[in-house]
Each structure stands twice: as structure tokens, then as C-alpha cells.
Design a protein around this motif. Structure first.
Motif, PDB file in Angstrom:
ATOM      1  N   GLN A   1       0.840  -1.199   0.000  1.00 51.42           N
ATOM      2  CA  GLN A   1       0.000   0.000   0.000  1.00 51.42           C
ATOM      3  C   GLN A   1       0.875   1.248   0.000  1.00 51.42           C
ATOM      4  OE1 GLN A   1      -3.230   0.220  -0.246  1.00 51.42           O
ATOM      5  NE2 GLN A   1      -3.777   2.269   0.461  1.00 51.42           N
ATOM      6  N   LEU A   2       1.959   1.213   0.752  1.00 56.35           N
ATOM      7  CA  LEU A   2       2.870   2.357   0.813  1.00 56.35           C
ATOM      8  C   LEU A   2       3.385   2.692  -0.582  1.00 56.35           C
ATOM      9  CD1 LEU A   2       4.518   4.381   2.426  1.00 56.35           C
ATOM     10  CD2 LEU A   2       6.233   2.622   2.806  1.00 56.35           C
TER      11      LEU A   2
ATOM     12  N   LYS B   1       1.914   2.084  -3.396  1.00 51.94           N
ATOM     13  CA  LYS B   1       0.815   2.678  -4.177  1.00 51.94           C
ATOM     14  C   LYS B   1       0.578   4.124  -3.765  1.00 51.94           C
ATOM     15  CE  LYS B   1      -1.792  -1.596  -4.739  1.00 51.94           C
ATOM     16  NZ  LYS B   1      -2.902  -2.314  -4.106  1.00 51.94           N
ATOM     17  N   VAL B   2       0.584   4.364  -2.440  1.00 51.49           N
ATOM     18  CA  VAL B   2       0.317   5.720  -1.956  1.00 51.49           C
ATOM     19  C   VAL B   2       1.411   6.674  -2.426  1.00 51.49           C
ATOM     20  CG1 VAL B   2       0.167   7.154   0.110  1.00 51.49           C
ATOM     21  CG2 VAL B   2      -1.036   5.000   0.017  1.00 51.49           C
ATOM     22  N   LYS B   3       2.643   6.207  -2.372  1.00 51.14           N
ATOM     23  CA  LYS B   3       3.747   7.051  -2.829  1.00 51.14           C
ATOM     24  C   LYS B   3       3.551   7.442  -4.283  1.00 51.14           C
ATOM     25  CE  LYS B   3       7.628   5.721   0.075  1.00 51.14           C
ATOM     26  NZ  LYS B   3       8.667   4.681   0.211  1.00 51.14           N
ATOM     27  N   LYS B   4       3.182   6.457  -5.092  1.00 48.85           N
ATOM     28  CA  LYS B   4       2.974   6.734  -6.519  1.00 48.85           C
ATOM     29  C   LYS B   4       1.823   7.716  -6.718  1.00 48.85           C
ATOM     30  CE  LYS B   4       4.789   2.706  -8.860  1.00 48.85           C
ATOM     31  NZ  LYS B   4       4.431   1.378  -9.383  1.00 48.85           N
ATOM     32  N   ALA B   5       0.711   7.427  -6.034  1.00 53.75           N
ATOM     33  CA  ALA B   5      -0.461   8.295  -6.190  1.00 53.75           C
ATOM     34  C   ALA B   5      -0.112   9.711  -5.779  1.00 53.75           C
ATOM     35  CB  ALA B   5      -1.617   7.767  -5.342  1.00 53.75           C
ATOM     36  N   HIS B   6       0.666   9.820  -4.708  1.00 54.68           N
ATOM     37  CA  HIS B   6       1.024  11.132  -4.205  1.00 54.68           C
ATOM     38  C   HIS B   6       1.940  11.866  -5.176  1.00 54.68           C
ATOM     39  CE1 HIS B   6       1.068  13.924  -0.888  1.00 54.68           C
ATOM     40  NE2 HIS B   6       2.334  14.161  -1.186  1.00 54.68           N
TER      41      HIS B   6
ATOM     42  N   SER C   1      -1.792   9.191   5.373  1.00 55.95           N
ATOM     43  CA  SER C   1      -2.603   8.313   4.527  1.00 55.95           C
ATOM     44  C   SER C   1      -2.466   6.861   4.979  1.00 55.95           C
ATOM     45  CB  SER C   1      -2.152   8.468   3.074  1.00 55.95           C
ATOM     46  OG  SER C   1      -2.856   7.622   2.244  1.00 55.95           O
ATOM     47  N   MET C   2      -1.239   6.454   5.290  1.00 59.33           N
ATOM     48  CA  MET C   2      -1.006   5.074   5.697  1.00 59.33           C
ATOM     49  C   MET C   2      -1.648   4.769   7.054  1.00 59.33           C
ATOM     50  SD  MET C   2       0.490   3.662   3.266  1.00 59.33           S
ATOM     51  CE  MET C   2       0.548   2.103   4.114  1.00 59.33           C
TER      52      MET C   2
END
Lengths: 204, 287, 555
Positions: free
Chosen positions: B153-154, B156-161, B180-181
Motif C-alpha cells: 500500500q505504501l 501505491k500511496v507514494k505513486k499516487a502522491h 494516509s497510511m
């Protein structure tokens, strides 16, 4: 009889964990409670990975303290010891494991003891938490880990040698202290909000 | 590619590591340290070959060198003075000897934990803790299950961010990602605890399932290890084995009993290595 | 004998003014396979949660739910845990432990069984579900389908009499979804476990369900044998969410008594009543790319002007590891401005990787990417974009603090209005429904004013009604000048809403054209309506097209 105090101190530390573990087993914690502990340990252990792009940024201690504040001394102790244990699963266990467990567990425990009452009343002062965090990092965590180094490396200890090791450890401890203060300043309030929401959703 | 040692029951493995570390650290004894050093080096090599050598050269040996250097700098006890430091403190033979012995011990400890980390996988440690502390072992299991998921998930979140393309400092990016995490972990945990309760968690006292089998061989090994360590500790306490570093380095006690103790300890340290080697020979002869 | 009886049951959530469940009366027989359907928010989930004691949500209820004649709340905790199994929507969150074998044993450990007995039960269940090959694996290493099977097995190991599933296939690809349904059918037939399942992907499940419960606004509209209820559903406005064959049946005037529920029956229906005299058309090479519309012609033009394209990839190759296989190999493509382009392709073919490369998140080791303007990407899981405790802050965080507060407020509110999320602005992001979450994420992305919007599987797990809303939002955006690129394997959505379609396979683009061009020659990878009647009608791709053609024949 023994010049090497390392073994004895390890045994004492391990024995001191046992009452808490037995208490945990006796209490039969609720599914939500152990789930929350597992989640907090995961967040704590991997917090470093989130900030990997900032060198020397180690938020582990800060998140242990926040867990203690939000969920009380007992949970703080549990999150602290388990975070140390499990992060060593990833980086390898070593003679330091037990000491790290003690250091982080103690910080979480004290944070809970001092602040969780205020937290429940909604009177949490970030400044006080930050001051505590700095002391916890430099004196408690740093002190315990330096003692470990001294005990492992030097069989016959003198005041001098102890002092030398603490002094050489000071820069690292200060960096940890600053990181911890920064993290606590950034996350104490927002984490408290999030924990409150989870507790509400859990009916805790 | 499991070897014979990795097939031991977790309890047997744990007792092996425990007895070795206790005997090694209970009293600094150069002979014991030497036996441990070479025995565990052999074991490490048998388990992991190249990786072990690389780790030793890079981390373990330097760590022990530090210990060798540090001791004479701070410890000024000992009768045999070799020279004087500029500050007037003596530089003694005994402190050098002590430094070397404790350096070897630290290196042996590194070797020990290297084997420990390779052999004692998380499910084995959890089995051991689970015997006594079931809740604790469940929490560890749950955490180990979340960690890979959190990492995914981290990512994915990094990419989305990053895709949002906000112009802000790295620290601020880190804070957003962390928030977010945390939010995500908490929210998912609610469903998860429902799933635990749906399967009856918390109704009765839990048992702890495992898939390890305890064999007769494990009983022999454990008995051997306990007897050897018991023997050694008795010899140590009755001063049949006697070593001091200060003020003079001195080896004493009962010679015959000491020799028997050292031989027995060598067998203990080498036990897994012998098992691995015998197994390899057997396989080769069978082919 | 009825295993579950719902008797005059009503339920109301604490903060709500209306009953979420209103006077429900149903009886479920032992061994039934019951399918529950209805629009989202009709109370399906609330109903099934009330059937599992530990899952019962906060709220007030009246009436009774009986389990084998006894009130469900008087069941012993063990009895309720063992006999009623509950599978939630999200597979990821239901797996609690780190190893497959431990997960299987989890429920039995909770019941305090001994090691020997657990070992036996676990061995038995692993054999039944074919888990033995990945028995020693970590749960994090499993595929989505394997996870779903593990979740199911870890509940079946407790030998439940009733198995409740809440949209178990929503996160699965087509193949894994139909595999799951066939496993459920086997459980139902071989172990005579009663199955109660909520589902909105109806194509697969209609054929296995004995009974269907159709709900509208907290009430039971129809409950009974599948065909009967399906016929009633076809007459309601839920028809839009039903399989293509049923929609064709309704659109063409409900000939004959039997509603066709799968493609085979749909084909028989169309053949029997409309095309009995028509020849089946065989397509040969010439017939490919027959779209004669303006766009169709433009797309066939080999030379494309650079200024017409917002992003062009030329011979791009990418792989994750040096020694690994290429995920994208020598791919060239142009995305034209002002259109909706959809890249279709099977699951796990690397479509998400392609998007990441286009968004600049992954660097190709070969080839050139030329982009114009800012690119925004909507990830498959919109939650990855959320980092605030309030939706309003979520949207306003996009702007730096120096900007005028009033201006920010206006922009945020306008955007919220546009995406129909005004009512959510004060909510916590995770309290929104799936569709609202996605729209919030979209709104957040659009506030960064991108020129190209990339969407990763935007229809996955959503029902017809949300897809329709999403489709019209996207068309509006394009109307306002946005360029949109979607990767998806939803053929119906693609056929309906996109202008350009590309088929992605094995690391490259196989063909490009209007959806009509791309799907028309396929017989497997195309819309359901095309599979039903496509080879009779040369220019019918969507359900609406088929209905129109059928009606032409009759008049």
C-alpha cells in the motif's frame, strides 16, 4: 564471580518482561484490542520506510510514545517491545534485541503512564509531549542502548569507560531526540484524532 | 534448500543457541571462545556459504576488531605493563589478552545470531512464543501479515502522491503519506477484527496450532545439550575450571575435568555441523 | 425444514430517520443457494449482517430472526461462530495471519481444539479446496483468486451449515470470479451447505442460484425461484443491471415465457424470435476495420500529426528487473487530444504498468515518451489518494497555503458540485461509499488542473448505476476539453463510452480503432451483446444496438 555482566543483565531484562506477558495472557484481550496493537506495531516498524528519502529520520520511538499516550501504559509497553522485536525480524536479531525491547517498551510505558490520562480528558499539550520525547530519546533509549554497548564490549567496567561510551553515543542520541521531537510535534495531534475515531468505531 | 539443522524441531534449535550463548558469555574463557568461534564459523559456512563469508568480512570481523582495540585503551588493570599512554595510564598485556578474548566472543556472538536469523524463521519463533504466550504469538503473526501489505500500500500511496505533483518539501510529502497510511491501516483493522470475531475469536481459550513434529532424535539432542551445559556450569562453579585475566592471566583448576569439559563443549557446538555433514555424506553414498 | 426464518424483521440505524429494513419476511430452506440482489443502499448488506450474531450493526430492530426455530440471538457464541460463516467483501482485510496453514487453523484455534484434530481438519480442507500446493506459503504471496479461496476455506474448515457472502467477486477478475462461483456451487451440492450470497455481477450466478431475493428500498420485492424473480426484476428498473440477454429480452418486448439469463439462452432467444431466416455472417479479413464514421477514418490514417496527440510513446520497453521478462516491449502508441481512449486487455497483462510508465512513475529502459501538459492518474484504489480526516481538507490540500482562502473555497465547492459529492464535504473520506470515494479522488485530481487523465480500472467492483454516472462524468470532462485514457477490461463500458479503443496484449498494442472496429471481429473478447447477436447484425455492438436491429426486423 562474573566479570561479564552482559548475560546477567539480559536474563534480568527477560525475566522482567514475563509478568507483563502473563498479565496479557490472563486478560484475554478483545479482538479489537490486539488488532489495534498489531496495526500500531506495523505502523511503528515501517514508519522509517515512509520517510526513507530523508536521511537519519527515525520515527520509531515517536510512534511508540504516541501509542502509549493514546492507549495507555500497558499497550505502550506492548507496542514498544513488539516493535523492537519485529523490526529485528526484518534486520536480523542480535545481542541488542533484548535491550531494544526494554528501551522502547519502557518509553511506551512511561508515555502512557504520564500522558494517557490527559489524553483521555482531551488536555494533551504537544509541548510537554515533545519535551518528554526528547528526554526519552536521549536519556532512556540512548542510555539503555549505550549501557548495552558498554556491557558487551567491556567486561571490567570503570566509570571512565562508561562515560566515554555515553559521550561517544551522544551525537546519535541527540539526532534521535531531534527526530522524535519533530515527529511528535507533527503527529501527536493528528494521530490522536485518528485513534479517537477508531475507538469510536470500535465502540471501545 | 533446507539442511539437516533447519529440519530440527524449533525447540531443539532454540536450546542449541541458548546453551551456546550462555556458556560463551557466562565467563570469558579463551578456550571456550576459540571453540565457539571456529565451531560457529563452520556452521555459518555450512548454512549459507558465500553470504556468510561476505557478512563476516564486512561486519562481524570489524566489530570484533573494535572490541580488541577498545579494551586496552580503557582498561588499565593488569600486572604486566608493556608501555605507558601519553596520559600516564599503563598499557598492559592482560588488557590486550582480555580484548582479544572478548573480541573473539563478540565475533562468535555475531556468527551465532547469523545462524539464528537464518535458521529460526518467524514461524519457528512464533511457535516457541506460542507455547507459552498465545496472544503474543497471535499479535506477532498478525503483524507479520500486515507488514507486506503495508509495504504494498505504501508503494501505491507514494505513486499516487507523486502523481498529484504537489510542490512541497519532502518532509511534507512524508507527512501526507504517513497520514494516509495510518488512516488506511486503522480503517482496515476494523474489518479485520470483525473477521476474527466472525470466526469465533475470544469465545474460548485459544489453542495454538503448529506443523512441527518432535522426533526421538530431538530428545537425544536436547538431552545431550542440557547435560553438557549442566556439566560445564558445575565445573565452573566448583572452580574446577578457573580462568582470570587480572591482575595476571591465569589458567587453573582440575586439568582432566577441564579437558573433558572442553571436549564435551566442542561436541555441543559442532552438533548441527556434524549433522549437516553426515547427511551430505549419506546422500552422496546413496547415489 | 427452514434453517433461517426472518419474521417481520425491521431494522433502523442509530442516526437514521427511516428503517433500513422494513418488515422482511423470508424463509430459507436447508441447502438452498440464495442470491440477494438490489441497488446499492437497498439494505442487502444490513440484512445479511443481521443473520450473523457478531456482525449485527448498532441500531434498533423489531421482529425476529430464527435459526432452526430458535431466536438467533439466543444461539451459543460457539454455535453462532461455527454454524454461520460470513465472507466479507474485501478479501485482503479478512486474512488475519501470515501463513496459509495458520490462517486455515485460526478458527479452530479459537474453538480451543487440540493440535491433532486441527491438523486433520486442515489437511482435509486443503485437499478439498486444492490448497496443498501453496499450503506452506505466506498469505502475502498469494494471488487475488487464491486469497479468496483461502478466505472461503478458512471459514469452511469450521464446517458451517450456512455460508453468507457479501459480494465476494467484486475485487476479482472474470476468470477468478467464475471459478469462485463454481466452487460455491460445489460446496452447495456436495456438502449441502446453505449459501446466501449478495452479488451484482449477475451473469455467473443466476445459473447456480436456486432462489433469488430481490430487494428495493429495504423491502422484499420478490423472493422465490430464480426464473420467476428474474422475470419480476426484468419488469422493474433494475433491468439495467441485469445480464445483456435479459436486457435484450426486455427491450424487444418479452417474447415467450422464459427470460434468458445467459449468453447461450440469449442467442437462442434472438434466433428464435428475430433472425430465424437470416444467415450468420462470416467475417473475413476485409471486414475488419469497417467503421466508416469520421473518427474511424481518421484513426486508420497512418500519419498522425504531433500536435493532435497529447502523449506519444515510440518503441517503449520496460521491465522491473534486469533479468526479468519485458512487461512492455517495443510499444508505440499515440493518444489523441480531446477523446476518451480505452486500452483493453486481460488481467495481469501489465496494463497498470503501462499507465505508470505513461505517468512517469516508472522509467522505461528503451524508447521515447513525448508528453504535452500535466498528467494525473486515478489509481485503482482511490483510498491511496486520501490523507486528511475530512473530505473538504482532502480537496483543498491540493492548493498551497498562499492562495486566497475564498478562491480555494469556491474552487473546491464548484468541483464538489460537479462530481456530486457536496453532501460528503464534512465527512471522513473512509465513511463515503465506494462510488463517492472514487469521485472525490477524481475531483482532487482535477483540482490540480491536468490535461490528461489516466484511469486505472475505474469500473472494477462497481454496479451498473455507478458505471453510468462515471461514464457521463467522463463524457462531460471530455466535452470541456480534457483528454482521458482508461485501462480496463470492462468491454461493455468501453463500447458505450469510449471514442478510441486499443487492444493490449503481451506488452504491445495489437490493434487500434473505434470500439466498433476493435470488438467487431472478436468473438471472445467483446461485449456480451455482440456475443449474443453480433454475427447476425453487422453493426450491433451494444445491447441498445441489438434491440434496435431486432425491432427493425419485426416492423
Amino acid at each position: 564471580m562474573f566479570e561479564n555482566y552482559y548475560l546477567i543483565s539480559c536474563i534480568i531484562i527477560i525475566l522482567s518482561f514475563i509478568p507483563f506477558m502473563v498479565m496479557l495472557e490472563r486478560r484475554k484481550p478483545h479482538a479489537r484490542e490486539i488488532m489495534l496493537v498489531a496495526v500500531l506495531v506495523t505502523i511503528t516498524v515501517l514508519s522509517r520506510a515512509v520517510f526513507f528519502m530523508i536521511p537519519f529520520f527515525k520515527p520509531i520511538l515517536a510512534f511508540v510514545i504516541i501509542s502509549g499516550i493514546g492507549l495507555g501504559a500497558r499497550t505502550g509497553l506492548l507496542v514498544g517491545t513488539l516493535s523492537a522485536f519485529i523490526s529485528n525480524f526484518m534486520f536480523g536479531q542480535g545481542p541488542w534485541t533484548v535491550w531494544q525491547m526494554l528501551a522502547l517498551g519502557l518509553c511506551g510505558f512511561l508515555a502512557g503512564l504520564i500522558f494517557s490520562g490527559r489524553y483521555d480528558e482531551g488536555k494533551l499539550h504537544t509541548v510537554l509531549v515533545c519535551i518528554f520525547g526528547f528526554i526519552a530519546a536521549v536519556v532512556i533509549y540512548g542510555g539503555i542502548m549505550d549501557t548495552y554497548t558498554a556491557l558487551l564490549y567491556m567486561g571490567n567496567m570503570t566509570k571512565q569507560s562508561f562515560f566515554a561510551i555515553y559521550l561517544s553515543g551522544l551525537p546519535v542520541n541527540l539526532i534521535l531526540g531531534i527526530c522524535t521531537v519533530l515527529c511528535l510535534a507533527l503527529f501527536t495531534k493528528s494521530m490522536a484524532r485518528k485513534l479517537r475515531r477508531v475507538k469510536y468505531k470500535y465502540n471501545m | 534448500m533446507a539442511n539437516q539443522f533447519e529440519r530440527w524441531h524449533p525447540l531443539t534449535q532454540f536450546i542449541y543457541f541458548l546453551t551456546v550463548i550462555v556458556i560463551m558469555t557466562v565467563k570469558l574463557n579463551p578456550l571456550i571462545t576459540l571453540v565457539t568461534f571456529f565451531g560457529l564459523a563452520l556452521l555459518g559456512f555450512l548454512i549459507a556459504r558465500g553470504d556468510f563469508l561476505k557478512m563476516s568480512a564486512r561486519f562481524f570481523l570489524p566489530a570484533s576488531l573494535i572490541a580488541i582495540v577498545i579494551n586496552p585503551l580503557f582498561s588499565h588493570e593488569g600486572a604486566t605493563i608493556l608501555a605507558y599512554f601519553p596520559d600516564g595510564n599503563p598499557f598492559t598485556l592482560e588488557s590486550v589478552l582480555y580484548g582479544i578474548a572478548s573480541g573473539l566472543m563478540i565475533c562468535g556472538m555475531c556468527f551465532l545470531f547469523y545462524s539464528f536469523n537464518t535458521v529460526m524463521t518467524s514461524d519457528r519463533i512464533m511457535y516457541l512464543t506460542g507455547r507459552l504466550f498465545r496472544t503474543l504469538s497471535l499479535i506477532i503473526s498478525m503483524t507479520l501479515r500486515f507488514i507486506p501489505e503495508f509495504k504494498r500500500q505504501l508503494d501505491k500511496v507514494k505513486k499516487a502522491h507523486r502523481c498529484l505533483g504537489l510542490k512541497q518539501s519532502r518532509l511534507k510529502d512524508g507527512i501526507d503519506i504517513m497520514n494516509s497510511m495510518i488512516m488506511w491501516s486503522f480503517e482496515k483493522s476494523i474489518d479485520r477484527s470483525d473477521s476474527m470475531r466472525a470466526r469465533g475469536y475470544g469465545i474460548r481459550r485459544r489453542t495454538s496450532f503448529h506443523i512441527f513434529t518432535f522426533t526421538v532424535r530431538d530428545i537425544y539432542y536436547i538431552a545431550l545439550m542440557l547435560i553438557v551445559s549442566g556439566w560445564y556450569l558445575t565445573m565452573l562453579f566448583t572452580e574446577n575450571i578457573y580462568v582470570t585475566f587480572y591482575p595476571l592471566f591465569y589458567y587453573g583448576g582440575n586439568l582432566i575435568l577441564s579437558i573433558i569439559s572442553y571436549v564435551l563443549y566442542s561436541v555441543l557446538v559442532l552438533l548441527p555441523s556434524i549433522d549437516i555433514i553426515l547427511e551430505e555424506i549419506k546422500w552422496k553414498s546413496l547415489q | 425444514m427452514e434453517i433461517i426464518t426472518v419474521d417481520n424483521f425491521s431494522f433502523r440505524y442509530p442516526d437514521s430517520k427511516n428503517d433500513s429494513l422494513n418488515n422482511i419476511n423470508i424463509g430459507i430452506d436447508e441447502g438452498d443457494f440464495v442470491l440477494i440482489c438490489g441497488k446499492s443502499g437497498c439494505g442487502k448488506t444490513t440484512l445479511v449482517k443481521n443473520l450473523k450474531p457478531v456482525m449485527i450493526p448498532n441500531g434498533t430492530s423489531s421482529g425476529r430472526i430464527l435459526y432452526r426455530g430458535k431466536d438467533i440471538n439466543t444461539l451459543s457464541p460457539e454455535g453462532a461462530a461455527i454454524n454461520i460463516g460470513y465472507v466479507m467483501q474485501d478479501t485482503d482485510t479478512q486474512i488475519v495471519t501470515d501463513k496459509v496453514w495458520h490462517e486455515l487453523a485460526f478458527g479452530l484455534e479459537n474453538m480451543g481444539l487440540g493440535n491433532k484434530l486441527i491438523k486433520r481438519r486442515v489437511a482435509e480442507i486443503s485437499n478439498y479446496f486444492g490448497i496443498t500446493e501453496w499450503f506452506d506459503k505466506k498469505t502475502s504471496e498469494l494471488s487475488g483468486g487464491q486469497r479468496q479461496i483461502l478466505t472461503l476455506a478458512s471459514i469452511m474448515v469450521m464446517k458451517p451449515e450456512v455460508l453468507i457472502l457479501d459480494e465476494p467477486t467484486s475485487q476479482l477478475c472474470e476468470v477468478a470470479a467464475s471459478e469462485l462461483v463454481s466452487i460455491l456451487k460445489r460446496i452447495n451440492e456436495e456438502l449441502s451447505t446453505t449459501i446466501i450470497m449478495i452479488e451484482h455481477r449477475l451473469e455467473n450466478v443466476f445459473s447456480v442460484a436456486d432462489k433469488v431475493l430481490y430487494m428495493e428500498a429495504g423491502k422484499v420485492t420478490a423472493y422465490g425461484a430464480t426464473k420467476d424473480v428474474a422475470a419480476i426484476m426484468a419488469k422493474s428498473d433494475y433491468i439495467d443491471a441485469m445480464p445483456a440477454s435479459a436486457r435484450i429480452y426486455k427491450g424487444t418486448g418479452l417474447h415467450g415465457g422464459n427470460i434468458p439469463l445467459n449468453i447461450r439462452d440469449g442467442r437462442r432467444y434472438v434466433k428464435k424470435y428475430f433472425v430465424s431466416g437470416l444467415e450468420k455472417k462470416n467475417f473475413d479479413e476485409k471486414d475488419f476495420c469497417t467503421d466508416t464514421s469520421f473518427l474511424g477514418k481518421i484513426l486508420k490514417d497512418k500519419k498522425e500529426k504531433k500536435e493532435d496527440c497529447i502523449i506519444s510513446l515510440s518503441e517503449v520497453s520496460f521491465r522491473y528487473e534486469k533479468t526479468g521478462a519485458d512487461i512492455i516491449s517495443n510499444l508505440s502508441m499515440n493518444v489523441r487530444k480531446g477523446l476518451i481512449t480505452t486500452v483493453v486487455g486481460g488481467n495481469g497483462s501489465g496494463k497498470t504498468t503501462l499507465l505508470s510508465v505513461m505517468a512517469g512513475l516508472l522509467k522505461p529502459y528503451r524508447g521515447k515518451i513525448r508528453t504535452e501538459g500535466k498528467i494525473a492518474m486515478l489509481p485503482q484504489n482511490p483510498e491511496t489518494l486520501f490523507s486528511r480526516d475530512r473530505v473538504y481538507d482532502e480537496l483543498s490540500m491540493v492548493f498551497s497555503k498562499e492562495n486566497d482562502k475564498n478562491l480555494i473555497h469556491r474552487l473546491v465547492c464548484d468541483m464538489a458540485e460537479k462530481f456530486d459529492i457536496e453532501h460528503c464535504l464534512d465527512m471522513h473520506p473512509y465513511d463515503m461509499s465506494g462510488g463517492e470515494k472514487q469521485r472525490t479522488a477524481l475531483a482532487k485530481l482535477l483540482l490540480t488542473s491536468p490535461e490528461l487523465l489516466l484511469l486505472d480500472e475505474p469500473t472494477k467492483g462497481f454496479d451498473y448505476y455507478h458505471k453510468k454516472k462515471l461514464g457521463s462524468i467522463l463524457r462531460n470532462l471530455v466535452y470541456e476539453g480534457m483528454t482521458i485514457l482508461i485501462v480496463s477490461h470492462d468491454t461493455e463500458f468501453t463500447a458505450k463510452y469510449s471514442d478510441v479503443c486499443m487492444m493490449y496484449f503481451n506488452g504491445g498494442i495489437v490493434c487500434r480503432g473505434t470500439p466498433f472496429d476493435v470488438f467487431k471481429g472478436n468473438s471472445f473478447y467483446t461485449t456480451a451483446a455482440d456475443r449474443i447477436a453480433g454475427d447476425y447484425f453487422g453493426n450491433a455492438l451494444t445491447v441498445e444496438d441489438v434491440i434496435e436491429e431486432c425491432l427493425k426486423i419485426t416492423t
